[in-house]
Enzyme design. Structure first.
Site, PDB file in Angstrom:
ATOM      1  N   ASP A 191      -5.376  -7.494   4.787  1.00  0.00           N
ATOM      2  CA  ASP A 191      -6.612  -7.104   4.097  1.00  0.00           C
ATOM      3  C   ASP A 191      -7.349  -8.350   3.625  1.00  0.00           C
ATOM      4  OD1 ASP A 191      -8.473  -5.445   2.635  1.00  0.00           O
ATOM      5  OD2 ASP A 191      -7.381  -6.004   0.819  1.00  0.00           O
TER       6      ASP A 191
ATOM      7  N   ASP B 148     -11.107 -10.486   5.245  1.00  0.00           N
ATOM      8  CA  ASP B 148     -12.395 -10.767   4.577  1.00  0.00           C
ATOM      9  C   ASP B 148     -12.741 -12.247   4.776  1.00  0.00           C
ATOM     10  OD1 ASP B 148     -12.567  -8.130   3.638  1.00  0.00           O
ATOM     11  OD2 ASP B 148     -13.233  -8.737   1.641  1.00  0.00           O
TER      12      ASP B 148
ATOM     13  N   ASP C  61      -0.513 -18.463   2.182  1.00  0.00           N
ATOM     14  CA  ASP C  61      -1.401 -19.436   1.520  1.00  0.00           C
ATOM     15  C   ASP C  61      -1.824 -20.524   2.510  1.00  0.00           C
ATOM     16  OD1 ASP C  61       1.279 -20.211   1.535  1.00  0.00           O
ATOM     17  OD2 ASP C  61       1.249 -21.119  -0.458  1.00  0.00           O
TER      18      ASP C  61
ATOM     19  N   TYR D  15       0.836  -1.210   0.000  1.00  0.00           N
ATOM     20  CA  TYR D  15       0.000   0.000   0.000  1.00  0.00           C
ATOM     21  C   TYR D  15       0.872   1.262   0.000  1.00  0.00           C
ATOM     22  CZ  TYR D  15      -4.347  -2.569   0.948  1.00  0.00           C
ATOM     23  OH  TYR D  15      -5.447  -3.398   0.862  1.00  0.00           O
TER      24      TYR D  15
ATOM     25  N   LYS E  26       5.106 -14.235   3.339  1.00  0.00           N
ATOM     26  CA  LYS E  26       5.382 -15.035   2.148  1.00  0.00           C
ATOM     27  C   LYS E  26       6.870 -14.910   1.872  1.00  0.00           C
ATOM     28  CE  LYS E  26       4.095 -17.714  -1.120  1.00  0.00           C
ATOM     29  NZ  LYS E  26       3.455 -19.018  -1.000  1.00  0.00           N
TER      30      LYS E  26
HETATM   31  C1  IPM Z   1     -10.242  -2.531   3.994  1.00  0.00           C
HETATM   32  C2  IPM Z   1     -10.551  -2.104   2.586  1.00  0.00           C
HETATM   33  C3  IPM Z   1      -9.532  -1.039   2.136  1.00  0.00           C
HETATM   34  C4  IPM Z   1      -8.155  -1.682   2.198  1.00  0.00           C
HETATM   35  C5  IPM Z   1      -9.812  -0.428   0.762  1.00  0.00           C
HETATM   36  C6  IPM Z   1     -11.192   0.173   0.668  1.00  0.00           C
HETATM   37  C7  IPM Z   1      -8.778   0.597   0.383  1.00  0.00           C
HETATM   38  O1  IPM Z   1     -10.564  -3.216   1.750  1.00  0.00           O
HETATM   39  O2  IPM Z   1     -10.272  -1.677   4.896  1.00  0.00           O
HETATM   40  O3  IPM Z   1      -9.985  -3.709   4.213  1.00  0.00           O
HETATM   41  O4  IPM Z   1      -7.714  -2.289   1.211  1.00  0.00           O
HETATM   42  O5  IPM Z   1      -7.518  -1.582   3.222  1.00  0.00           O
HETATM   43 MG    MG Z   2     -10.398  -5.052   2.800  1.00  0.00          MG
END
Ligand code: IPM
Ligand code: MG
Length: 361
Positions: A252, A256, A228, A137, A196
């Protein structure tokens, strides 16, 4: 009365809807616990950008530094160039306020919410510490010969000794706090480094930074997984994890996946932290434009972000009450799911929390 100055950025899509409920809950607990929240609202969002062409100005970032905390709903608008406003607001906060930890708890509150067979709340209770200011990032990179067949695109993954060690140290301290909360007889604290470093050799800085910090915490077990394999273990044996520490992009992605273990994106909350300084709290679900304006978004991620904020600000009892009320409503099935199909409107879920909090001792 203790008063906290809180910046509020409702944002786009379902952001304002879930924020509205989160603020109801904040108001309810502050009234009960004898503190006040002075809210300062900011309009920055894709929607605002389309109207005004304005992104977050530098002076506003300075202003945010003087607040006690910032609450963010969600940023992202289908008609705006992807990432433009997200970089300005979300990364503006993370980088501008040097919020070097993105803390993402992964906790299952009711067995039926989990898509994994035979896994319950006793199996899914860990936290991801995502390094939040560097990695892929970094925004270092760009294009050469853009739009031609000879195009080159590069991005530099940045891993500094300072960046790695401060995130890792936070993870070890968190593991100790979590073990203390579990009490005697609870499992030993454990921190798992996820990287990784086999394929991306410079990530080996994480290996050395981890070893250096771990030496300061002999009471904490250490462990390592390549990213992984970590995805595989999160599904196969999620109970193995206590605290995971990892680089920005891996965190990130893993969170999820982690949100789904909790029942869905609708309940996942996060704290973007620089311990001791102004920090930012947000649900991790994003603006979900297709669900916006229908009153079906689950506000629990935003509500738990308020809980994390209060815990950070030192209002531990108010924070715990919100989490307990959420856990009870989910466990009892009063809130059947944390997606858009719960049959409950966004505002009804907010109201249920408020009424549960008004009953609680
Ligand atoms: C998160 C989101 C952000 C990230 C995006 C919206 C830039 O996916 O907070 O996880 O990648 O950090
Ligand atoms: Mg995210």
């Amino acid at each position: 009365m203790k008063t906290y100055n809180i910046g509020v950025i409702p944002g786009d899509g379902i952001g304002p809807e879930v924020m509205h409920e989160a603020l109801k809950v904040l108001k309810a607990v502050s009234a009960r616990d004898g503190f006040a929240a002075e809210l300062v609202e900011y309009p920055y969002s894709g929607e605002y950008y389309l109207k005004t062409k304005e992104l977050v100005p530098e002076r506003v970032i300075d202003e945010w530094r003087s607040l006690d905390a910032v609450l963010l709903g969600a940023i992202g608008h289908p008609e705006v160039e992807p990432g433009l406003v997200e970089r300005s607001v979300i990364l503006g906060l993370r980088f501008g306020l040097d919020l070097y930890v993105n803390l993402r708890p992964i906790k299952l509150y009711a067995e039926r919410l989990c898509p994994l067979k035979d896994k319950g709340p006793q199996d899914i209770d860990f936290a991801v510490v995502r390094e939040n200011t560097e990695g892929l990032y970094s925004q270092i990179g760009g294009h050469l010969r853009k739009g031609t067949p000879e195009e080159v695109a590069t991005v530099t993954g940045v891993y500094t000794w300072k960046g790695c060690t401060r995130a890792i140290r936070y993870a070890f301290e968190l593991a100790l706090r979590r073990a203390e909360a579990r009490g005697k007889g609870g499992r030993r604290p454990r921190v798992t480094l996820v990287d990784k470093a086999n394929a991306i050799r410079p990530q080996e800085i994480w290996t050395r930074a981890f070893a250096a910090v771990a030496a300061e915490f002999p009471q904490v077990e250490t462990d390592h997984a390549y990213v992984d394999a970590a995805c595989m273990w999160m599904i196969k044996n999620p109970e193995w994890f206590d605290v995971i520490v990892t680089a920005n992009l891996f965190g990130d992605i893993l969170t999820d996946l982690g949100a789904m273990l909790q029942g869905g994106m609708g309940i996942a909350a996060s704290g973007n932290l620089h311990p001791g300084r102004t920090s930012m709290f947000e649900p991790i679900h994003g603006s979900a434009p297709k669900h916006a304006g229908k009153g079906v978004a689950c506000p629990l991620g935003a509500i738990l972000a308020v809980s994390m904020m209060l815990d950070y600000l030192g209002e531990a009892s108010a924070a715990r009450q919100i989490e307990t009320a959420t856990a009870e409503l989910l466990a009892a099935g009063d809130i059947p799911s944390v997606d858009t199909r719960s049959g409950l409107s966004t505002s009804l879920v907010g109201n249920m929390l408020v009424s549960r909090l008004s009953q609680a001792g």
